[in-house]
Structures are given as structure tokens and as C-alpha cells.
Design an enzyme around this catalytic site. Sequence first.
Site, short mmCIF file in Angstrom:
data_model
loop_
_atom_site.label_atom_id
_atom_site.label_comp_id
_atom_site.label_asym_id
_atom_site.label_seq_id
_atom_site.Cartn_x
_atom_site.Cartn_y
_atom_site.Cartn_z
N ARG A 1 0.72 -1.23 0.07
CA ARG A 1 -0.17 -0.01 0.05
C ARG A 1 1.01 1.05 0.07
O ARG A 1 1.91 1.32 0.51
CB ARG A 1 -0.87 0.00 1.15
CG ARG A 1 -2.21 -0.85 1.23
CD ARG A 1 -3.10 -0.84 2.44
NE ARG A 1 -2.27 -1.08 3.75
CZ ARG A 1 -1.94 -0.25 4.35
NH1 ARG A 1 -1.83 0.94 4.15
NH2 ARG A 1 -1.18 -0.80 5.69
N TYR B 1 -1.18 -3.53 -6.73
CA TYR B 1 -1.01 -4.33 -5.67
C TYR B 1 -1.97 -4.09 -4.44
O TYR B 1 -2.52 -3.07 -4.03
CB TYR B 1 0.43 -4.17 -5.06
CG TYR B 1 0.88 -5.24 -4.23
CD1 TYR B 1 1.72 -5.96 -4.83
CD2 TYR B 1 0.86 -5.35 -2.86
CE1 TYR B 1 2.34 -7.17 -4.38
CE2 TYR B 1 1.21 -6.48 -2.41
CZ TYR B 1 2.16 -7.26 -2.97
OH TYR B 1 2.59 -8.27 -2.21
N LYS C 1 -9.61 -2.39 1.39
CA LYS C 1 -9.30 -1.18 2.22
C LYS C 1 -9.92 0.07 2.04
O LYS C 1 -10.61 0.75 2.74
CB LYS C 1 -7.78 -0.93 2.49
CG LYS C 1 -6.78 -1.95 2.84
CD LYS C 1 -7.24 -2.52 4.37
CE LYS C 1 -6.23 -3.74 4.46
NZ LYS C 1 -6.38 -4.22 5.90
N HIS D 1 -10.61 -2.41 11.24
CA HIS D 1 -9.50 -3.26 10.84
C HIS D 1 -9.22 -4.18 11.96
O HIS D 1 -8.37 -4.26 12.85
CB HIS D 1 -8.21 -2.28 10.70
CG HIS D 1 -7.07 -2.95 10.26
ND1 HIS D 1 -5.84 -2.41 10.16
CD2 HIS D 1 -6.92 -3.93 9.32
CE1 HIS D 1 -4.82 -3.12 9.48
NE2 HIS D 1 -5.63 -4.01 8.84
N SER E 1 -1.36 -3.26 10.29
CA SER E 1 -0.94 -4.23 9.47
C SER E 1 0.28 -4.78 9.66
O SER E 1 1.17 -4.35 10.34
CB SER E 1 -0.57 -3.36 8.07
OG SER E 1 -1.99 -2.84 7.56
N CYS F 1 0.74 -6.91 11.96
CA CYS F 1 1.09 -7.27 13.47
C CYS F 1 0.49 -8.22 14.24
O CYS F 1 0.02 -8.21 15.44
CB CYS F 1 0.71 -5.76 14.14
SG CYS F 1 1.78 -4.52 13.66
N ASP G 1 -9.02 -9.63 8.98
CA ASP G 1 -8.69 -8.41 8.90
C ASP G 1 -9.61 -7.49 8.77
O ASP G 1 -9.27 -6.12 9.15
CB ASP G 1 -8.33 -8.45 7.40
CG ASP G 1 -7.08 -7.20 7.07
OD1 ASP G 1 -6.22 -6.96 7.54
OD2 ASP G 1 -7.62 -6.42 6.11
N ARG H 1 2.50 -11.90 -0.27
CA ARG H 1 1.22 -12.17 0.34
C ARG H 1 0.56 -13.29 -0.30
O ARG H 1 0.89 -13.67 -1.31
CB ARG H 1 0.03 -11.17 0.20
CG ARG H 1 0.57 -9.78 0.78
CD ARG H 1 -0.35 -9.28 1.92
NE ARG H 1 0.35 -8.29 2.65
CZ ARG H 1 -0.51 -8.01 3.87
NH1 ARG H 1 -1.43 -8.50 4.31
NH2 ARG H 1 0.28 -7.16 4.45
#
Length: 611
Positions: free
Chosen positions: A73, A217, A226, A246, A268, A270, A293, A387
Site C-alpha cells: 500500500r 498491488y 481497504k 480493521h 498491518s 501485527c 482483517d 502475500r
Amino acid sequence: MPDHPTDHAALLQWVRESADLCQPSDIHWCDGSDAEYQTAVQTMVDAGTARRLNPDKRPNSILVWSDPADVARVEDRTFICSTTRRGAGPTNNWADPEEIRPLLTDLFRGCMRGRTLYVIPYSMGPIGSPISRIGVEITDSPYVVANMHLMTRVGNAVLEELGGDGTFVRGVHSIGYPLVTDDGKRREDVPWPCDPANRYICHFPATREIMSYGSGYGGNALLGKKCHALRIASAQAREEGWLAEHMLIMKLTSPEGRAKYIAAAFPSACGKTNLAMMKPTLPGWKVETIGDDIAWLKFGSDGRLRGINPEAGFFGVAPGTSWESNPNAMATLEKNCIFTNSALTDDGDVWWEGMTPEPPKHLTEWHGQDWFDDDLHHEVAAHANARFTAPAAQCPCIADEWDDPEGVPIDAILFGGRRATHVPLVREARNWTHGVFLGAVMSSEKTAAASGNVGEVRRDPMAMLPFCGYHIADYFQHWLDMGRRGGADERTWGNMPRVFSVNWFRRGADGQFLWPGFGENIRVLKWVFERCDDEAEVGDTAVALIPPPGAIDTAGLDISQETMRELLAIAPPAWKRAVRSIEAYFATLGPQMPEPLREELEQLKARVDAL
Ligand code: GTP
Ligand code: SPV
Ligand code: MN
């Protein structure tokens, strides 16, 4: 078959206008079928974007390598285009819609020449759920088509639900690499077309629109995630009285068979995916996944906050995922997956750092270069933000109710960051306002999930810093208002979930993590579970309610009581610094910072000063 499977006039008109602007050579309405998915994959294979993995190792799976300039991002290229600057607030990049629209129109003009324009009708959440919302993404990327198939519910069922006049979020996305340039010349395609120098990820909350240009991406391009489910949805949720967060959602069942649902907001990279799928090390405890998420939370008819996972797949961090750390994720990844920026093994499988204790002797790393496990080559073989995209339904620990249209009642909310110092392993909020305060002052080290300096500590309130679609102080006020609606006050939680703060990432003097994490996190969850029923020991400290070191079950774990004390310690000098830092932070958020949070800060200051 008509060439468009809907009679929704506004949708048809918008698609027509977008096509007139972007000038694709073809338009494809996505029906969500497997044949369509396979065609998108074949298109990527033919273009050199993707390679099929060995079907004996990973059936029906592909590996994609992105342009090295397009790997995460891009927060500095992400804009909230609210009508006023105040609307976006101090934590978002703001762009004036009147100024940015003409600029975007110029960028999008002709941007799909020589390519197919795909129309992807998608539902965030189970189709027909009162909590779900519909979006339509226009894109020129088959990678986006395939990923949206796995991450959302795509196709004709969505158009049926939308009917002839339903509302939907409009997203236009282009990788920004037309095959015919402005002067009419054809140019060759490249494996990962993009336009990194001109990226714009723009959100128009007032009109529920997204325009994303130049990146292919993840969260920049899969607009359901998002852009829609957090930035646009958070603004919509404020108006309509719900929350778009989130957060993972998990179901935790005790050895006695009692179940609770826990939502957790971590920034993100974490630990959300890992916690959502964790394999508990304490006997008899069971974790099942609802989502990893994003959570949409609404009051149900019973007055409780109910949550759904608006997604249908996982777009998870690959590095660090192993049979040791996250066996449920590894089992989810056995087939039908898309891997992005992982390394390729010689036998046609994927590999990333941490997947096995020893790397293979030879790999093809994520730029496509030879990689040898020797002293000359110490670069990582997989990008740090590599990912996987996997269907949620094939996760072995997915909960039966993961796609229940009514959602699940949330019993506890965890806020957690990645902090090497002073933030204790676990804390409990005294009441809802204090819980909102704990979320509001969260901070975390930056990770590779977004471009920027990894490791730099920043405030990331409720893990929403990059995702809140409006003024962050208004967002805090919305959280306070939700508590009031849920019957919470200074003495009772009412119908609201209890709030906790956790930190798996505290480090000792030797720089090592003090807490083993992963499946051992169940020991903290057990305490949280019991606290929700007012069981388990707790002590009042200057900074929150904290378990005495003996209150966390460490049976069978090789950890000293000294380390447990260190994990739960409140060091006065560090906390005095922390209070000053929170004061400075609140000052940056402007006069609309809610008074109750200022009062929480004053109370914290008084108690910490007295230490
Ligand atoms: P996003 O998908 O970016 O939102 O990330 P996430 O919050 O889902 O994070 P994820 O679970 O993918 O974990 C990110 C990284 O943190 C991985 O490299 C994990 O191995 C690591 N990690 C996750 N949980 C723990 C933990 O309990 N302890 C430690 N030390 N590391 C963890
Ligand atoms: C995150 O960064 O929080 C993610 C990955 O979940 S992305 O979809 O790229 O935003
Ligand atoms: Mn995330």
C-alpha cells in the site's frame, strides 16, 4: 446472453461513461464463475504475469511477481477527497475533489487502451445480510479479477441483489499502462504493468466513490478491501451508526464448552491473521476463525454489537507463516491460492522466509533471479510483504457461523500494536471511555505492509490510521457515541464488549521478544475470556487493570516469573515519557478531540505522575 447482465440504469450509465473515458478494447461483466477465474489466470499466465505452481505440490495455484516499485500500500499516495479539508482531518492526505477530479480524468483518459475493462459486482459480506454492502469495481487487471473472486463474493447473484435501483460503491481502478499510447503507437505489455510515478488512491466519501490509478498491488487495487470496506465504509458507518474496523474476529471456546467472540484491531502485519487462526497450546481451548482483517459491527435486535467478516478470503502476510507458527494458515494454502512476491522452489512450489527453519539450497527469488543459500546472497528470497490470497472457506478452523448473515455477538475487543518497550502484555480498560482511550493512543512500529520506514513508531489509533475515511477525532467521538447507545457508562459495560490492550512484541534487554506469541497467546486470551465473566485476578495500576504476574496461566511454558513481571511491568520513567507523547499527539488532532478522552488523559497523567 445480453452483453450486460443487469438493467440497473445508473450502473449501466456509469460503466458506459467509464468505458468512454478509459477506452478499453473490450468490456467483460464478471459472473463469478470458476470458468471466469480460470480465464483470468490463463490471461496472466499468457502475459507472463503469473506462473502455475506444480499441481502435485499446490493444485490450482499460481505465483505472481509484481514490479519491484509496486509491492505494498502507498499511504503517501492515498487521499480522502472529502468536500472540506476538515472532513479528512489531520491524519489523512486530503485532496480537494474539485481539483483532483480533473486530474484523475486526465490520467484515466485512454488508460485501458488495448485492454479489457472488467466490471466486478461484489458483495462485502454474505449476499442479503442486513450488514452487507455492495460495490462494483471497474478494473483493467486480470490479477484484480482473480483476487476479487477469492476475497469477495462476485457475480450475478450480487447484481440480482442490487436489482434495478440498489445503491453501490463505485470503484474505478486502472494499472495505468495502456497498450496504445496517446500518439497512437502500440507498445509491448510487461509482466506487471503499472505506473508507479503517478499513483493515486482516491476516496470520495460523500459520493461513495473510489478512484485508484497506477498500482496493481493489494489494498491499492482490490478496492473491496481497504478502500471500500474500511475507508468508505467507516464514513458511511458513522452516518448510519455502525463501525467498520480493521479487526479480526475469532470464536474462542473454553474447555467447558463456553464460547465467546473476540474482535481484535492490530495494525498491518501485527498479528491479526495469526491470532484469528491460532492453534492454542493450552489443552481444551479451541479457536475458530470468523475473519482475519476487517470487521463490520452493528447493533443487533438484541441490542448487542454483532460483527461480520465482510470478506470471503484472506490476503495474508506470507513471511513468517509456517507449520510451526500458523498450521491452520499453511493448511489453507494447500490449493486454490494466489501467491504474490514469494520465492519459487526448483520443484515448482513457493517458499518464503520463516516457512522452514532452513531455506532450500536454490530458489528463484521474487525478482525472478537465481538465489542460493550461501554467504554471497543474503537478500531475502520473498519480499517482506509477500502475500497469499486464499478462500476463507477452505481454512480448517473456519467457524461454521463465519458467513452467518446475522453476524456474531462480540464479547471483547482487543487493541494491540507492535511495541518493543513499556506497553504491557495485556491490560483491561476500566470502562468504555477508557477502552476508547486505549484504542485512540495505540502506537506501533511500521511494517512492510505499507511503503515507508519499517520499525518507525507511530500513532495508529484503533489500527485505523491508514484506513479511517474521515476526521480521526470525529471517529473517536463516534466510538464514544456507540458506547452510549450500547448502554455503557462509567460503571457498567451495558451491552458493549469489554476492551483490552495487548502487546505480543515487547523485547528484553537482549533485544529478543519476551513473549513466545502465536499459539501461546491463548494464555492471554484465557485471562481475557475469564475477565469478561468477572473471573480471574486483576490489579488496578496507573495505566489500566493489569493481571498480577501469576494470573496468566503459564503451565507447561518455559518462562520465568521474572520475565512475566517484565512483560507486565509499568516502568514510571517510560510512562512519564509516554504521557507527554500522548499530550503532544492529542494536540495535533485539533479542538474537536472529544472531551472525555482529554479527561482520560488528565487522569492518566495524574496517576503516572504519582508513581
Ligand atoms: P495484515 O494482513 O497486514 O493486516 O497483517 P496481520 O495483522 O494479519 O499480521 P499477521 O498475522 O500476518 O502477522 C504479521 C507478522 O507478524 C508475521 O510475520 C507473523 O509471523 C508475525 N506475528 C504474528 N503473530 C505474532 C506473535 O504472536 N508474536 C510474534 N513475535 N510475531 C507474530
Ligand atoms: C494491510 O496492510 O493491513 C493489509 C494488506 O491487510 S492490504 O490489503 O494491501 O492493505
Ligand atoms: Mn490488514
